[in-house]
Design an enzyme around this catalytic site. Structure first.
Site, PDB file in Angstrom:
ATOM      1  N   ALA A 140       0.845  -1.206   0.000  1.00  0.00           N
ATOM      2  CA  ALA A 140       0.000   0.000   0.000  1.00  0.00           C
ATOM      3  C   ALA A 140       0.876   1.250   0.000  1.00  0.00           C
ATOM      4  CB  ALA A 140      -0.915   0.007   1.219  1.00  0.00           C
ATOM      5  N   ASP A 254      -4.326  17.355   3.722  1.00  0.00           N
ATOM      6  CA  ASP A 254      -4.643  18.751   3.383  1.00  0.00           C
ATOM      7  C   ASP A 254      -3.642  19.683   4.038  1.00  0.00           C
ATOM      8  OD1 ASP A 254      -6.816  17.614   2.215  1.00  0.00           O
ATOM      9  OD2 ASP A 254      -8.260  18.293   3.715  1.00  0.00           O
ATOM     10  N   ARG A 257       0.448  18.269   2.456  1.00  0.00           N
ATOM     11  CA  ARG A 257       0.802  18.501   1.041  1.00  0.00           C
ATOM     12  C   ARG A 257       1.290  19.924   0.784  1.00  0.00           C
ATOM     13  NH1 ARG A 257      -3.674  14.183  -1.134  1.00  0.00           N
ATOM     14  NH2 ARG A 257      -2.226  12.431  -0.983  1.00  0.00           N
ATOM     15  N   SER A 330      -8.460  20.635  -0.162  1.00  0.00           N
ATOM     16  CA  SER A 330      -7.906  19.389  -0.713  1.00  0.00           C
ATOM     17  C   SER A 330      -7.450  19.576  -2.153  1.00  0.00           C
ATOM     18  CB  SER A 330      -8.936  18.264  -0.675  1.00  0.00           C
ATOM     19  OG  SER A 330      -9.305  18.025   0.641  1.00  0.00           O
ATOM     20  N   GLY A 356      26.450  22.910 -16.555  1.00  0.00           N
ATOM     21  CA  GLY A 356      27.411  21.964 -17.129  1.00  0.00           C
ATOM     22  C   GLY A 356      28.173  21.181 -16.077  1.00  0.00           C
ATOM     23  N   GLU A 380       4.031  11.926   0.295  1.00  0.00           N
ATOM     24  CA  GLU A 380       2.727  12.602   0.497  1.00  0.00           C
ATOM     25  C   GLU A 380       1.902  12.593  -0.794  1.00  0.00           C
ATOM     26  OE1 GLU A 380       3.500  12.424   3.968  1.00  0.00           O
ATOM     27  OE2 GLU A 380       1.743  13.701   3.745  1.00  0.00           O
ATOM     28  N   THR A 382       2.333  10.852  -4.970  1.00  0.00           N
ATOM     29  CA  THR A 382       3.182  11.123  -6.144  1.00  0.00           C
ATOM     30  C   THR A 382       2.516  12.133  -7.082  1.00  0.00           C
ATOM     31  OG1 THR A 382       2.145   9.375  -7.448  1.00  0.00           O
ATOM     32  CG2 THR A 382       4.062   8.732  -6.107  1.00  0.00           C
TER      33      THR A 382
END
Ligand SMILES: Cc1cc2nc3c(=O)[nH]c(=O)nc-3n(C[C@H](O)[C@H](O)[C@H](O)COP(=O)(O)OP(=O)(O)OC[C@H]3O[C@@H](n4cnc5c(N)ncnc54)[C@H](O)[C@@H]3O)c2cc1C
Length: 403
Positions: A140, A254, A257, A330, A356, A380, A382
Site C-alpha cells: 500500500a 490537506d 501537502r 484538498s 554543465g 505525500e 506522487t
C-alpha cells in the site's frame, strides 16, 4: 501588475528562518549527504532554539501546524495564520537543506498529523514530542486505502499487527503515527491513526534505507507484532462511520501537502539563485529588460524556470491561506503539491544542465539538490496521484469512478 508580497507580520519569521538555513543547514548540507545515517547533532541545539522561538509563534519545521475544521488549538480564525507561517519558514529552511529540515527534532510529519486530527487531551499529551508518520506498506503506497496493518481492541488497548516502510525520521523520532484498519471489510472508513511510542516493544525496527537524495534524513522500516497501545492513542473518532471516517486521517494530507510543496519551493529557489550566480560569473547577461529576440538561450531558459517557480510558490501560499481560513483546500493542496513537486525536479535538473560540469560535480550543491528534489514529487502522494485527485475533484468523480 498584482504584487503578492509576504505579509509584513511574517517578515521577521522569514528572516530568522533564512538565517538558520544560511548559518546552520547549508554549511552542514554536504557533510550529512556524505555521512548518511549519521545523526546531525547540530540540529539538537537548533531545535532547542526553535522550540523557544516557536513558543512565541516563530519559525517551524514540517509538523508545526494542523488543518482543524472543527475548532481546536490552531483554529484561531486569522486570515494569515499558522499554515502560512509554516509554509514560509519551511520554504526558507529548505533553501538551506531539505534532508536536515526533515531531521529537525519535534517537527516531523507525524506532528502535523497530530495537530490536524488529535483531540484537545491528545494535543496536550503529545505536545513537544517528535512524531514520524507511518502510512506506507509493502502492498500500500499510492493507494493508502489498501493498508493491511490491523488494529484490534482488546480491553483498554488496541493491538496492532503489520508492516510499515519508508518512515521519514522513523529511527530518530519518539513517536510514530501509524495508520491501521479496525476492520478490513469496512474499507476506508475503518482506517484510523494511532500514536505508538517508538520504545514500544511491539514496534521493531527492521532497517534504515540507503537513498538517492535527502540522505541526512533517516528512512526506516518497521514490523508491528502484537504492538499494544492505549486506546486513548487512537487519534480522532474511534467509530467506523459510513462517511468521514477515513477523511479524519486523510485530513492530514490537506495539511502536509502544502508543506511538502513549500519544501519544493525552497529547494527550487536555492537552485535558481545558485544558477543565477554561476551563469552571471560565466558572463551570461541576465537582464529581463533585454528584448526576447536578443536574449541568449540560457537566459530564456532561466526566466522560464523563474516563472515556474513563481507559479508553484503562489499555489502553495494559496493552499496554506485556505487552510488558515478553514476553506476546504484538498484540491488546492494537491494542485500546489503537483506543481511544486514537478517544477522543483525540473528546475533542479535544468540548473545542472545549464551549469554543465560545475553543476554536475560535488564542488557545488546543484548535483545534490537535483538528487534531493525527486522525493518531493513522490512522498505525500506522487505526481500522478495528485493529478488523479485534481481530476476527480474537477470532474466530480469518486475514487471508484476514476482510478
Ligand atoms: C525517502 C522516502 C521517504 C518517505 N517517507 C514516508 C513517510 O514518512 N511516511 C509514509 O507513510 N510514507 C513515506 N514514503 C512513502 C511514499 O509516500 C510512497 O513511496 C509513495 O506514496 C508512493 O508509493 P509506492 O512507493 O508504493 O509507489 P506505488 O504506489 O507502487 O507507485 C509506483 C508508480 O505508479 C504510479 N501510480 C500508482 N497508482 C497510480 C494510478 N492510479 N494512476 C497513475 N499512476 C499511478 C505512481 O505515481 C508511481 O509513479 C516515503 C518514501 C520515500 C522514498
Amino acid at each position: 501588475m498584482i504584487n503578492l508580497e509576504v505579509p509584513k507580520r511574517f517578515a521577521a519569521l522569514v528572516g530568522q528562518a533564512h538565517e538558520v538555513a544560511a548559518e546552520v543547514l547549508r554549511p552542514n548540507s554536504r557533510k550529512y549527504d556524505l555521512a548518511e545515517h549519521e545523526y546531525p547533532k547540530e540540529l539538537d541545539m537548533l531545535a532547542a532554539v526553535i522550540d523557544g522561538i516557536g513558543a512565541g509563534g516563530g519559525i517551524a519545521g514540517a509538523g508545526a501546524s494542523g488543518v482543524r475544521r472543527n475548532g481546536g488549538a490552531s483554529d484561531d480564525g486569522v486570515r494569515n495564520g499558522s499554515n502560512m507561517a509554516t509554509c514560509l519558514s519551511i520554504a526558507e529552511l529548505c533553501w538551506g537543506d531539505v534532508g536536515l529540515l526533515l531531521s529537525m527534532p519535534r517537527q516531523g510529519l507525524g506532528n502535523a498529523a497530530i495537530a490536524s486530527v488529535a483531540n484537545e487531551e491528545q494535543l496536550e499529551r503529545f505536545e513537544g514530542r517528535w512524531a514520524a508518520m507511518a502510512i506506507t506498506e509493502p502492498e500500500a503506497g499510492s493507494d493508502s486505502a489498501a493498508i493491511r496493518t490491523t488494529a484490534r481492541l482488546d480491553g483498554d488497548e488496541y493491538v496492532l499487527n503489520g508492516e510499515k516502510i519508508f518512515v521519514t525520521a522513523g529511527e530518530r523520532a519518539e513517536l510514530l503515527v501509524v495508520w491501521a484498519t479496525l476492520d478490513q471489510s469496512k474499507g476506508r472508513a475503518a482506517i484510523k491513526s494511532f500514536v505508538v511510542e517508538r520504545a514500544n516493544p511491539g514496534l521493531k525496527l527492521v532497517r534504515v534505507e540507503d537513498k538517492l537524495g535527502i540522505r541526512s534524513s533517516d528512512t526506516a522500516n518497521f514490523v508491528l507484532e502484537d504492538c499494544r497501545v492505549p486506546k486513548e492513542n487512537l487519534l480522532g473518532n474511534p467509530d467506523i462511520e459510513a462517511t468521514g471516517g477515513f477523511s479524519g486521517a486523510m485530513q492530514t494530507f490537506d495539511n502536509t501537502r502544502p508543506l511538502v510543496a513549500a519544501m519544493a519551493v525552497g529547494l527550487a529557489r536555492a537552485c535558481i539563485e545558485e544558477t543565477r550566480r554561476l551563469l552571471t560569473d560565466a558572463g551570461v547577461d541576465l537582464d529581463p529588460d533585454t528584448p526576447a529576440v536578443a536574449q541568449t538561450a540560457a537566459a530564456a531558459e532561466f526566466y522560464a524556470m523563474e516563472a515556474d517557480y513563481e507559479a508553484a510558490r503562489l499555489l502553495t501560499l494559496q493552499a496554506a491561506w485556505m487552510a488558515d481560513n478553514r476553506k476546504p483546500n484538498s484540491l488546492h493542496a494537491s494542485m500546489a503539491k503537483a506543481k511544486a513537486g514537478r517544477s522543483c525536479v525540473d528546475v533542479a535538473l535544468r540548473c545542472v544542465r545549464l551549469c554543465g560540469s560545475v553543476g554536475y560535480s560535488e564542488g557545488e550543491l546543484l548535483e545534490k539538490w537535483a538528487r534531493d528534489a525527486k522525493i518531493l514529487d513522490i512522498f505525500e502522494g506522487t505526481q500522478q496521484i495528485q493529478l488523479l485527485i485534481i481530476a476527480r475533484q474537477l470532474l466530480g468523480k469518486t475514487s471508484a469512478d476514476l482510478r
